[in-house]
Design an enzyme around this catalytic site. Structure first.
Site, PDB file in Angstrom:
ATOM      1  N   SER A 252       0.827  -1.206   0.000  1.00 13.25           N
ATOM      2  CA  SER A 252       0.000   0.000   0.000  1.00 13.25           C
ATOM      3  C   SER A 252       0.856   1.248   0.000  1.00 13.25           C
ATOM      4  O   SER A 252       1.924   1.285   0.620  1.00 13.25           O
ATOM      5  CB  SER A 252      -0.930   0.009   1.214  1.00 13.25           C
ATOM      6  N   LYS A 253       0.367   2.237  -0.715  1.00 10.41           N
ATOM      7  CA  LYS A 253       1.176   3.461  -0.818  1.00 10.41           C
ATOM      8  C   LYS A 253       1.239   4.169   0.529  1.00 10.41           C
ATOM      9  O   LYS A 253       2.206   4.820   0.849  1.00 10.41           O
ATOM     10  CB  LYS A 253       0.642   4.382  -1.906  1.00 10.41           C
ATOM     11  N   ARG A 254       0.181   3.987   1.316  1.00 14.14           N
ATOM     12  CA  ARG A 254       0.186   4.671   2.614  1.00 14.14           C
ATOM     13  C   ARG A 254       1.319   4.170   3.507  1.00 14.14           C
ATOM     14  O   ARG A 254       1.792   4.858   4.382  1.00 14.14           O
ATOM     15  CB  ARG A 254      -1.162   4.523   3.317  1.00 14.14           C
ATOM     16  N   HIS A 255       1.722   2.931   3.279  1.00 15.22           N
ATOM     17  CA  HIS A 255       2.805   2.391   4.090  1.00 15.22           C
ATOM     18  C   HIS A 255       4.152   2.515   3.394  1.00 15.22           C
ATOM     19  O   HIS A 255       5.108   1.831   3.732  1.00 15.22           O
ATOM     20  CB  HIS A 255       2.501   0.947   4.471  1.00 15.22           C
ATOM     21  N   GLY A 256       4.160   3.398   2.393  1.00 14.49           N
ATOM     22  CA  GLY A 256       5.462   3.704   1.776  1.00 14.49           C
ATOM     23  C   GLY A 256       5.896   2.696   0.731  1.00 14.49           C
ATOM     24  O   GLY A 256       7.051   2.706   0.321  1.00 14.49           O
TER      25      GLY A 256
END
Ligand code: GLU
Length: 481
Positions: A252-256
């Site tokens: 996920s992009k939120r987790h980099g």
């Protein structure tokens, strides 16, 4: 039946690995079957829209060679291919559903919906829109629209009906319609939700196979109710397995987690990334891992797609990237690698072709290049132990002896180049009866101060020049005293 697949990204940010895989599989399946690959931009969510994201989509498709047969800039019979330009169509089709009783106008305000939600929560019930506006009379609807009241159009989900479909990957999926909400099809801004637009467009664009992420698996029964209401044949659904960062977490992009362009910025090659992504959830039943584009098209099949999640393993990708780098012809590698050298001022003093030749076969990702060449301006502090080598039967004394002999040989070379350096070291081995490694190993350690050296004693000496070579060998000898 001619196969038609589509890639239908929402331009809301970077190109994520999962999206690129969806595009790739849609492309491969269409090419494999002699079908069409269609691109449609799903830009109806004005809130999440990002200007630059559409550009990123087209740039990615171009860079990866996922050429589409129809889409923006390649108009076919089913355009426009931007959903925002198809606005009147959605209203027309929503009205058809209303006539069939499969949809209805809803005038509920946000406050009212909030109240409904809160009261469901207090009762411990799962909130579902309570069909408040389902039975408004035609006259009332017309009056309220004429008054300028805002409205949405909702799907009228039938009660207590088994809704099912067969997914090509996940098999038979059934839900009871009581678990489905009367979802919004058309928003108050006149634009459709994804839930509605995907159905209308997949049908109007003649899509035969819908390949998309499995996050849409549970909503698909709702879409099938719409197909049914319209009297349309639903497409074949091919939901793709999750891509995970590790056993527990989705990528996920939120987790980099990195996007496609982040990976390129890190020095991965486009072809290696695409090859790796192809294997995230698909295999052809063999152990083959490196595929050309033609081989991928040839080998691809829906049967090879797995339903279990696959893990994005950056180390595996690094390995694959190094294989791609090794296979590049040198001029191509040079062209790709040069920008990484240019970022480091100091490396400009050296012959860039020689530098890059030295490390091509030792580079996993292009961004490592400056690090690999850190020894050039100066040798790091190191120990005499690094000169010892079991295989070459070198201990500290042996290494020192070799260095002294190498120094004399280096000093005696007039015309400094790879051939003369090579000949000098080989003749030293012959004269002393030592194995080549006993001569070369200490020299290469002395020249870079590393025990995993980026090159041999000949190439290193050639690149850094006679004066610096002699200085480094002398300094190394001093360490032994
Ligand atoms: N616009 C959707 C997305 O970007 C596409 C889903 C689909 O392929 O139907 O997630």
């Amino acid at each position: 039946m001619k196969v038609r697949t589509r890639f239908a990204p929402s331009p809301t940010g970077n190109m994520h690995i999962g999206n690129l895989r969806t595009a790739l599989y849609g492309y491969l399946f269409a090419k494999k079957t002699g079908g069409d690959f269609v691109v449609r931009i799903e830009d109806t969510d004005q809130v999440r829209l990002q200007e630059s994201a559409t550009e990123i989509i087209f740039k990615t498709l171009e860079q990866t060679g996922l050429d589409y047969d129809e889409g923006p800039g390649k108009e076919g019979d089913c355009g426009p291919y931007f959903q925002s330009e198809r606005r009147p169509l959605y209203m027309e089709y929503a009205k058809k559903l209303i006539e069939k009783g499969a949809a209805y106008y809803c005038f509920c305000t946000d406050e009212q919906l909030e109240q409904d939600r809160a009261s469901a929560e207090t009762k411990g019930e799962t909130y579902k829109y309570p069909k408040t506006c389902l039975n408004l009379s035609k006259e009332e609807i017309e009056k309220r629209i004429a008054r300028g009241e805002k409205f949405v159009i909702r799907q009228n989900t039938p009660s207590d009906k088994e809704v099912s479909f067969d997914d090509a990957i996940f098999g038979h999926v059934t839900v009871n319609s009581n678990d489905l909400d009367d979802m919004i099809l058309l928003k108050s801004d006149g634009l459709p939700t994804y839930n509605f637009a995907n159905v209308v467009d997949d049908h109007l664009m003649g899509i035969t196979h819908v390949l998309r992420g499995c996050e849409y698996l549970s909503s698909t029964p709702k879409y099938n109710l719409l197909y049914e209401a319209f009297g349309w044949e639903p497409p074949i659904y091919v939901h793709l397995p999750l891509i995970m960062r590790d056993a527990q977490h989705k990528l996920s992009k939120r987790h980099g987690d990195k996007s496609f362009h982040d990976l390129l910025d890190d020095g991965f090659l486009t072809d290696a990334v695409v090859n790796y992504i192809a294997l995230l959830g698909w295999n052809d039943g063999t152990n083959k891992e490196i595929y050309t584009r033609e081989e991928l098209i040839e080998a691809f099949s829906l049967e090879g797609i797995s339903k279990s999640p696959s893990i994005f393993d950056i180390n595996k990708l690094r390995w694959m990237n190094s294989e791609y780098i090794k296979a590049l012809d040198f001029d191509k590698f040079y062209e790709m690698a040069l920008p990484w050298l240019e970022k480091e001022e100091i490396l400009k003093q050296y012959d860039s072709r020689k530098l890059l030749k030295l490390i091509q076969s030792r580079t996993e990702i292009l961004s490592e290049i400056p690090e690999k060449l850190k020894f050039l301006p100066s040798v790091k502090e190191h120990t005499t132990e690094m000169y010892c080598h079991k295989k070459f039967k070198l201990d500290v004394d042996g290494a020192k002896e070799s260095l002294i002999q190498v120094l004399d040989k280096y000093k005696a070379i007039d015309n400094w180049n790879e051939t003369t350096i090579h000949d000098a070291l080989i003749s030293l081995a012959q004269e002393t009866g030592k194995k080549n490694g006993m001569i070369m190993w200490p020299a290469r350690v002395a020249l870079c101060g590393l025990d995993s050296t980026p090159g041999g004693a000949v190439e290193l000496a050639d690149i850094i020049g006679k004066e610096e070579t002699i200085k480094r060998i002398e300094n190394a000898i001093k360490m032994f005293n």
